[in-house]
Design an enzyme around this catalytic site. Structure first.
Site, PDB file in Angstrom:
ATOM      1  N   GLY A  46      -2.495  -3.709  12.873  1.00  0.00           N
ATOM      2  CA  GLY A  46      -1.876  -2.628  12.104  1.00  0.00           C
ATOM      3  C   GLY A  46      -1.242  -1.505  12.906  1.00  0.00           C
ATOM      4  O   GLY A  46      -0.282  -0.893  12.460  1.00  0.00           O
ATOM      5  N   GLU A 100      -5.146   4.000  16.097  1.00  0.00           N
ATOM      6  CA  GLU A 100      -5.443   3.170  14.913  1.00  0.00           C
ATOM      7  C   GLU A 100      -4.441   3.500  13.810  1.00  0.00           C
ATOM      8  O   GLU A 100      -3.894   4.607  13.761  1.00  0.00           O
ATOM      9  CB  GLU A 100      -6.898   3.462  14.496  1.00  0.00           C
ATOM     10  N   ASP A 101      -4.199   2.540  12.934  1.00  0.00           N
ATOM     11  CA  ASP A 101      -3.276   2.796  11.832  1.00  0.00           C
ATOM     12  C   ASP A 101      -3.935   3.627  10.737  1.00  0.00           C
ATOM     13  O   ASP A 101      -3.356   4.571  10.220  1.00  0.00           O
ATOM     14  CB  ASP A 101      -2.715   1.481  11.247  1.00  0.00           C
ATOM     15  N   ASP A 104     -10.455   4.309   7.083  1.00  0.00           N
ATOM     16  CA  ASP A 104     -10.766   4.258   5.654  1.00  0.00           C
ATOM     17  C   ASP A 104     -12.256   4.588   5.506  1.00  0.00           C
ATOM     18  O   ASP A 104     -12.632   5.750   5.462  1.00  0.00           O
ATOM     19  CB  ASP A 104     -10.383   2.865   5.155  1.00  0.00           C
ATOM     20  N   LYS A 132      -8.373   8.625   5.367  1.00  0.00           N
ATOM     21  CA  LYS A 132      -8.788   8.792   3.969  1.00  0.00           C
ATOM     22  C   LYS A 132     -10.166   9.447   3.947  1.00  0.00           C
ATOM     23  O   LYS A 132     -11.183   8.759   3.916  1.00  0.00           O
ATOM     24  CB  LYS A 132      -8.889   7.424   3.283  1.00  0.00           C
ATOM     25  N   PHE A 153      -4.270   2.485  -1.716  1.00  0.00           N
ATOM     26  CA  PHE A 153      -3.883   1.430  -0.779  1.00  0.00           C
ATOM     27  C   PHE A 153      -2.410   1.560  -0.384  1.00  0.00           C
ATOM     28  O   PHE A 153      -1.525   1.614  -1.234  1.00  0.00           O
ATOM     29  CB  PHE A 153      -4.132   0.057  -1.414  1.00  0.00           C
ATOM     30  N   VAL A 154      -2.172   1.613   0.914  1.00  0.00           N
ATOM     31  CA  VAL A 154      -0.805   1.791   1.407  1.00  0.00           C
ATOM     32  C   VAL A 154      -0.351   0.602   2.251  1.00  0.00           C
ATOM     33  O   VAL A 154      -1.178  -0.099   2.843  1.00  0.00           O
ATOM     34  CB  VAL A 154      -0.668   3.099   2.228  1.00  0.00           C
ATOM     35  N   ASP A 160      -0.313  -3.887   6.386  1.00  0.00           N
ATOM     36  CA  ASP A 160       0.051  -5.054   5.572  1.00  0.00           C
ATOM     37  C   ASP A 160      -0.706  -5.123   4.252  1.00  0.00           C
ATOM     38  O   ASP A 160      -1.743  -4.489   4.064  1.00  0.00           O
ATOM     39  CB  ASP A 160      -0.248  -6.338   6.340  1.00  0.00           C
ATOM     40  N   ARG A 166       4.447  -5.314   6.807  1.00  0.00           N
ATOM     41  CA  ARG A 166       4.339  -4.580   8.080  1.00  0.00           C
ATOM     42  C   ARG A 166       5.707  -4.129   8.585  1.00  0.00           C
ATOM     43  O   ARG A 166       5.824  -3.172   9.329  1.00  0.00           O
ATOM     44  CB  ARG A 166       3.707  -5.467   9.165  1.00  0.00           C
TER      45      ARG A 166
END
Ligand code: 5GP
Length: 181
Positions: A46, A100-101, A104, A132, A153-154, A160, A166
């Protein structure tokens, strides 16, 4: 509205806004890591796009490496076993910046931290494009956060949905189901 796989997504954060925020994060990192030769550790898959764009904006000497996280349940126990694949650098005494992307629940990041700390780095900080806070279940404190977002959720910009999305240059969020507030 766009469709990724079998779900509909609506525009969330535009590429121009992402770019501007990344430039600000990179400036902060450049100031904090002068003469420290930080090692960025990007978490695949990600974070590949974020890591590339962030590194381009960092103005002090730095290195990059990428890891993949492989987690599996051990048959005869309740513990999850996490392995970091791909890290060849010796982290001893290094200043590590994890890239990191999204954080969560924080479970993945907490396991990555545990693995990296075993190698005695001098310091470890976290950069995440998205955070988040409402979903967080571990005591993770990313030092550099692109955007704090709600628990939705994104996709896009490297993130992805079932392997797709992506390639989108902007971020999108899952469309609310009709009739759901
Ligand atoms: P954690 O819950 O362990 O913090 O998050 C683990 C992983 O879940 C993230 O690295 C990311 O791959 C995935 N994830 C969490 N939230 C989202 C999201 O909103 N969109 C996408 N595409 N992936 C997510």
């Amino acid at each position: 509205m766009i469709t990724v796989g079998d779900k509909d997504f609506v525009p969330f954060i535009e590429r121009k806004t992402i770019e501007a925020r990344i430039a600000a994060l990179a400036l902060q990192i450049s100031q904090d890591y002068q003469a420290k030769r930080p090692l960025l550790v990007g978490v695949l898959n990600g974070a590949f796009m974020f890591a590339a764009d962030l590194m381009k904006e960092i103005s002090v000497p730095c290195e990059i490496s990428f890891v993949k996280v492989s987690s599996y349940q051990q048959a005869a126990s309740t513990g999850r076993v996490t392995q970091l694949i791909g890290l060849q650098e010796d982290l001893t005494g290094r200043h590590v910046v994890i890239v990191e992307d999204i954080v969560d629940t924080g479970l993945t990041m907490s396991e990555i931290l545990t693995e990296l700390q075993k190698q005695n780095p001098r310091s470890v900080e976290i950069t995440t494009l998205l955070f988040k806070p409402e979903a967080l279940r571990k005591a993770i404190r990313p030092r550099y956060v692109g955007f704090e977002i709600a628990n939705r959720f994104v996709v896009g910009y490297g993130l992805d949905y079932n392997g797709l999305g992506r390639n989108l240059a902007d971020l999108y969020v899952l469309a609310e189901a009709p009739g759901v507030a």
